[in-house]
Design a protein around this motif. Structure first.
Motif, mmCIF file in Angstrom:
data_model
loop_
_atom_site.group_PDB
_atom_site.id
_atom_site.type_symbol
_atom_site.label_atom_id
_atom_site.label_comp_id
_atom_site.label_asym_id
_atom_site.label_seq_id
_atom_site.Cartn_x
_atom_site.Cartn_y
_atom_site.Cartn_z
ATOM 1 N N THR A 1 10.328 43.106 74.534
ATOM 2 C CA THR A 1 11.048 42.047 73.819
ATOM 3 C C THR A 1 12.494 42.484 73.699
ATOM 4 O OG1 THR A 1 10.679 43.076 71.672
ATOM 5 C CG2 THR A 1 8.964 41.569 72.455
ATOM 6 N N ALA A 2 13.328 41.594 73.175
ATOM 7 C CA ALA A 2 14.734 41.962 72.994
ATOM 8 C C ALA A 2 14.850 43.194 72.100
ATOM 9 C CB ALA A 2 15.508 40.795 72.387
ATOM 10 N N GLU A 3 13.906 43.317 71.120
ATOM 11 C CA GLU A 3 13.976 44.442 70.186
ATOM 12 C C GLU A 3 13.610 45.761 70.864
ATOM 13 O OE1 GLU A 3 12.589 41.421 69.351
ATOM 14 O OE2 GLU A 3 14.407 40.939 68.226
ATOM 15 N N THR A 4 12.586 45.728 71.749
ATOM 16 C CA THR A 4 12.168 46.966 72.393
ATOM 17 C C THR A 4 12.972 47.256 73.647
ATOM 18 O OG1 THR A 4 10.456 45.832 73.678
ATOM 19 C CG2 THR A 4 9.804 46.740 71.548
ATOM 20 N N TYR A 5 13.663 46.244 74.167
ATOM 21 C CA TYR A 5 14.436 46.391 75.407
ATOM 22 C C TYR A 5 15.527 47.436 75.209
ATOM 23 C CZ TYR A 5 16.955 44.784 79.609
ATOM 24 O OH TYR A 5 17.553 44.691 80.840
ATOM 25 N N HIS A 6 16.261 47.303 74.093
ATOM 26 C CA HIS A 6 17.336 48.264 73.822
ATOM 27 C C HIS A 6 17.780 48.103 72.376
ATOM 28 C CE1 HIS A 6 20.587 51.000 74.688
ATOM 29 N NE2 HIS A 6 21.469 50.149 74.236
ATOM 30 N N VAL A 7 17.740 49.202 71.626
ATOM 31 C CA VAL A 7 18.210 49.173 70.241
ATOM 32 C C VAL A 7 19.731 49.297 70.262
ATOM 33 C CG1 VAL A 7 18.112 50.339 68.008
ATOM 34 C CG2 VAL A 7 16.077 50.283 69.476
ATOM 35 N N PRO A 8 20.440 48.307 69.703
ATOM 36 C CA PRO A 8 21.910 48.381 69.752
ATOM 37 C C PRO A 8 22.436 49.589 68.976
ATOM 38 C CG PRO A 8 21.202 46.577 68.337
ATOM 39 C CD PRO A 8 19.971 47.096 69.007
ATOM 40 N N VAL A 9 23.320 50.329 69.620
ATOM 41 C CA VAL A 9 23.883 51.546 69.036
ATOM 42 C C VAL A 9 25.193 51.218 68.314
ATOM 43 C CG1 VAL A 9 24.842 53.818 69.627
ATOM 44 C CG2 VAL A 9 22.800 52.975 70.802
ATOM 45 N N LEU A 10 25.427 51.905 67.182
ATOM 46 C CA LEU A 10 26.663 51.722 66.404
ATOM 47 C C LEU A 10 26.972 50.230 66.213
ATOM 48 C CD1 LEU A 10 28.747 54.554 68.130
ATOM 49 C CD2 LEU A 10 28.182 54.492 65.700
ATOM 50 N N LEU A 11 25.954 49.477 65.864
ATOM 51 C CA LEU A 11 26.075 48.014 65.800
ATOM 52 C C LEU A 11 27.165 47.562 64.826
ATOM 53 C CD1 LEU A 11 25.012 45.223 66.661
ATOM 54 C CD2 LEU A 11 23.306 45.397 64.842
ATOM 55 N N LYS A 12 27.063 47.980 63.578
ATOM 56 C CA LYS A 12 28.047 47.541 62.574
ATOM 57 C C LYS A 12 29.456 48.038 62.917
ATOM 58 C CE LYS A 12 28.973 47.410 57.605
ATOM 59 N NZ LYS A 12 30.430 47.622 57.751
ATOM 60 N N GLU A 13 29.544 49.299 63.308
ATOM 61 C CA GLU A 13 30.852 49.899 63.576
ATOM 62 C C GLU A 13 31.561 49.225 64.763
ATOM 63 O OE1 GLU A 13 28.183 53.240 61.946
ATOM 64 O OE2 GLU A 13 27.979 51.453 63.220
ATOM 65 N N SER A 14 30.801 48.940 65.818
ATOM 66 C CA SER A 14 31.417 48.338 67.007
ATOM 67 C C SER A 14 31.811 46.883 66.770
ATOM 68 C CB SER A 14 30.468 48.428 68.206
ATOM 69 O OG SER A 14 29.247 47.765 67.955
ATOM 70 N N ILE A 15 30.997 46.155 65.984
ATOM 71 C CA ILE A 15 31.324 44.751 65.673
ATOM 72 C C ILE A 15 32.489 44.691 64.691
ATOM 73 C CG2 ILE A 15 30.467 42.553 64.765
ATOM 74 C CD1 ILE A 15 29.168 43.392 67.434
ATOM 75 N N ASP A 16 32.456 45.545 63.674
ATOM 76 C CA ASP A 16 33.590 45.602 62.725
ATOM 77 C C ASP A 16 34.883 45.920 63.468
ATOM 78 O OD1 ASP A 16 31.894 45.071 60.645
ATOM 79 O OD2 ASP A 16 31.894 47.110 59.813
ATOM 80 N N GLY A 17 34.772 46.769 64.483
ATOM 81 C CA GLY A 17 35.937 47.166 65.268
ATOM 82 C C GLY A 17 36.603 46.006 65.986
#
Length: 310
Positions: free
Chosen positions: A4-20
């Motif tokens: 599934t999208a969840e098991t395909y790849h866990v997004p890394v540094l999600l908050k930090e990269s989006i805040d950036g």
């Protein structure tokens, strides 16, 4: 196991990269590495109906994860581009986009690829040596091991895998392929395993597979083209938020953000100020927290750099 999208790849540094990205709700954004859709989903949640997100991925498997984006009402604000991100500028031109407000790239290989037993990305499984992100084009890993000169193989393993015994590895491949082609991950392992010390075998093997994957997918050339294109299409005050996982790609990202060129050549004006189209948002790289590294071990080598177009 169903991916599934969840098991395909866990997004890394999600908050930090989006805040950036410092998202403008009405802005135009690009996620050059859609993967499981985690970063794209988060960007979409920040956009108004006027905003738009273009997400790139050359792997047909990634396209299946669009349905994992819950913001269904916002999919009119979303365009999936099934292409290598090196063609960023061409595709934006195709869609009539001249400038963007921000670009995000998570350069890590999706967990899905390492866990897919049939693609040859991991030495954990016996599989055909393919390693192509885009299964429609290019040489496979087996093609490269069969066709490259030993010197080219040695250079590849040294440059992309930082393996000091790259010449011995290349020679072993050269000798083996005279009698039998190296077609599977296990074929490859049996040829190179004797050259690694037992205590470092897994780490060295991972570096070897990394080097081969980078060459198969022309990752360094694609990254350079994408970053140059990004620097040209970003609006003033637009943000570049890029997560890297090994020193080669991190150096390329750092160079373009600090100096405006891939080589890292510093050009200064009369007053000694560096001429660069970017200003750094974080002078020090951002790395995952201890808890994120424990929850997602594949995030351990991640580094986030953020820059703003001047």
């Amino acid at each position: 196991m169903i991916k599934t999208a969840e098991t395909y790849h866990v997004p890394v540094l999600l908050k930090e990269s989006i805040d950036g990205l410092n998202i403008n709700p009405d802005g135009v954004y690009v996620d050059v590495t859609f993967g499981g859709g985690g970063h794209s989903k988060e960007i979409l949640s920040h956009l108004s109906k006027k905003g738009h997100l273009y997400s790139f991925d050359q792997d047909a498997d990634a396209e299946q994860n669009i349905k994992g984006i819950n913001n269904i009402e916002k999919l009119e604000n979303f365009t999936f581009v099934r292409s290598n991100f090196r063609y960023l500028k061409n595709w934006l031109r195709y869609y009539g986009v001249e400038q963007i407000d921000g670009l995000l790239g998570d350069l890590g290989v999706s967990s899905h690829h390492f866990d897919d037993e049939e693609r040859g990305f991991s030495f954990r499984f016996d599989a055909p040596l393919d390693m192509r992100m885009n299964k429609r084009a290019g040489k496979t890993a087996a093609d490269i091991l069969l066709q490259y000169e030993e010197e080219d193989l040695a250079n590849m393993f040294y440059l992309y895998g930082e393996l000091k015994n790259s010449r011995k590895i290349a020679a072993a491949i050269g000798n083996s392929r005279k009698t039998k082609p190296i077609l599977t991950t296990k074929d490859f392992q049996s040829v190179v395993e004797p050259l690694f010390k037992r205590e470092r075998e897994k780490k060295e093997m991972a570096k070897l597979f990394q080097a081969l994957r980078i060459e198969v997918n022309q990752e360094m050339a694609a990254l350079k083209e994408m970053l140059i294109g990004a620097s040209e299409v970003l609006k003033p005050n637009g943000r570049l938020s890029v997560i890297t996982y090994h020193s080669l790609e991190d150096r390329i990202v750092k160079n373009i953000m600090k100096t405006g060129n891939i080589e890292g050549k510093v050009e200064q004006d009369f007053f000694g100020k560096i001429n660069s189209p970017f200003k750094l948002i974080n002078n020090k790289v951002i790395v995952p927290s201890q808890s994120e590294q424990e929850e997602n071990p594949r995030s351990r080598s991640a580094k986030l750099r953020i820059a703003e177009k001047i």
